[in-house]
Design an enzyme around this catalytic site. Structure first.
Site, PDB file in Angstrom:
ATOM      1  N   LYS A 179      43.700  43.197  38.347  1.00  0.00           N
ATOM      2  CA  LYS A 179      43.567  42.374  37.145  1.00  0.00           C
ATOM      3  C   LYS A 179      44.077  43.082  35.899  1.00  0.00           C
ATOM      4  O   LYS A 179      44.912  42.559  35.165  1.00  0.00           O
ATOM      5  CB  LYS A 179      42.098  41.992  36.914  1.00  0.00           C
ATOM      6  CG  LYS A 179      41.442  41.227  38.022  1.00  0.00           C
ATOM      7  CD  LYS A 179      39.998  40.914  37.709  1.00  0.00           C
ATOM      8  CE  LYS A 179      39.162  42.162  37.469  1.00  0.00           C
ATOM      9  NZ  LYS A 179      39.094  43.056  38.652  1.00  0.00           N
ATOM     10  N   LEU A 182      38.296  40.615  42.345  1.00  0.00           N
ATOM     11  CA  LEU A 182      37.476  41.752  42.725  1.00  0.00           C
ATOM     12  C   LEU A 182      37.940  43.032  42.038  1.00  0.00           C
ATOM     13  O   LEU A 182      39.088  43.126  41.594  1.00  0.00           O
ATOM     14  CB  LEU A 182      37.540  41.956  44.244  1.00  0.00           C
ATOM     15  CG  LEU A 182      36.882  40.891  45.125  1.00  0.00           C
ATOM     16  CD1 LEU A 182      37.273  41.122  46.585  1.00  0.00           C
ATOM     17  CD2 LEU A 182      35.364  40.923  44.963  1.00  0.00           C
ATOM     18  N   SER A 200      34.359  38.763  36.371  1.00  0.00           N
ATOM     19  CA  SER A 200      33.749  37.451  36.089  1.00  0.00           C
ATOM     20  C   SER A 200      33.449  36.713  37.398  1.00  0.00           C
ATOM     21  O   SER A 200      34.100  35.723  37.718  1.00  0.00           O
ATOM     22  CB  SER A 200      34.637  36.608  35.171  1.00  0.00           C
ATOM     23  OG  SER A 200      35.989  36.601  35.559  1.00  0.00           O
TER      24      SER A 200
END
Length: 207
Positions: A44, A39, A112
């Site tokens: 990330k 999320l 993604s």
């Protein structure tokens, strides 16, 4: 707008004499694609860049494909509809494949959100070269962080089709690595990735 043109029957794949294997020998390490998914606000990009910094300090050839950065260039013509998100991931997948052939350890940091697109990305790479890393962080924690102020805008209806709010995020069922970024420190998360790369023989057992 995003429909891909039919491939020309006049194009032929050119097989280079400098192969991926020769590039890896020159680099003294294997290449791979590390696919960080999660999320918005799950960490990330932060983790991908921290892993790259670690690898770069040991002289390895790396490159990060970051979601926001790519949308300033390669994917600047795309929005955030499901259709555009899928095209975004298709382009990134093909770019990552090229970097894999270039002998580079490529780290991608993209939400993604759809399993199908991540599966397609994996299918483009030779077996074992695509490493899916799920940066898990509960939605309430991501919202609390709200690094870019996007969740607030999504809750107010100012951003349509926002993943986790008005558009789904399909969690990986069997990622190569799941990192609970809300529980681990950044350094602990980095070490989990490095340990996996050693197990996969992408990195030597000892640096």
């Amino acid at each position: 707008m995003n429909k891909q043109p039919d491939k020309s029957p006049n194009t032929v794949w050119h097989r280079a004499t400098v192969t991926r294997q020769r590039r890896e020998q020159k680099n003294a390490h294997k290449s791979a694609v590390l696919w960080f998914t999660g999320l918005s606000g799950s960490g990330k990009s932060t983790l991908a860049h921290a892993v790259e910094e670690h690898l770069h300090q040991y002289g390895l050839n790396t490159f990060v494909l970051d979601g926001d950065n790519v949308r300033h260039g390669l994917c600047s013509d795309l929005g955030f509809s499901d259709k555009d998100r899928k095209e975004n991931i298709r382009r990134i997948s093909e770019t990552a494949k090229l970097l894999l052939e270039a002998g580079v350890i490529t780290l991608t940091a993209f939400i993604s959100p759809f399993k199908t697109e991540r599966a397609i990305a994996r299918s483009l790479m030779p077996d074992g070269d695509f490493i899916e890393i799920h940066c898990f962080c509960p939605l309430p924690v991501c919202e609390q962080r709200d690094v870019k102020g996007l969740y607030k805008k999504a809750r107010l209806g100012e951003i349509k089709e926002f993943t986790g709010i008005s558009s789904p995020y399909e969690e990986p069922e069997n990622p190569d690595l799941r990192i609970d970024t809300n529980l681990l420190t950044l350094e602990e998360s980095v070490q989990q990735v490095i340990s996996l790369l050693r197990v996969r023989n992408i990195l030597p057992a000892k640096e």
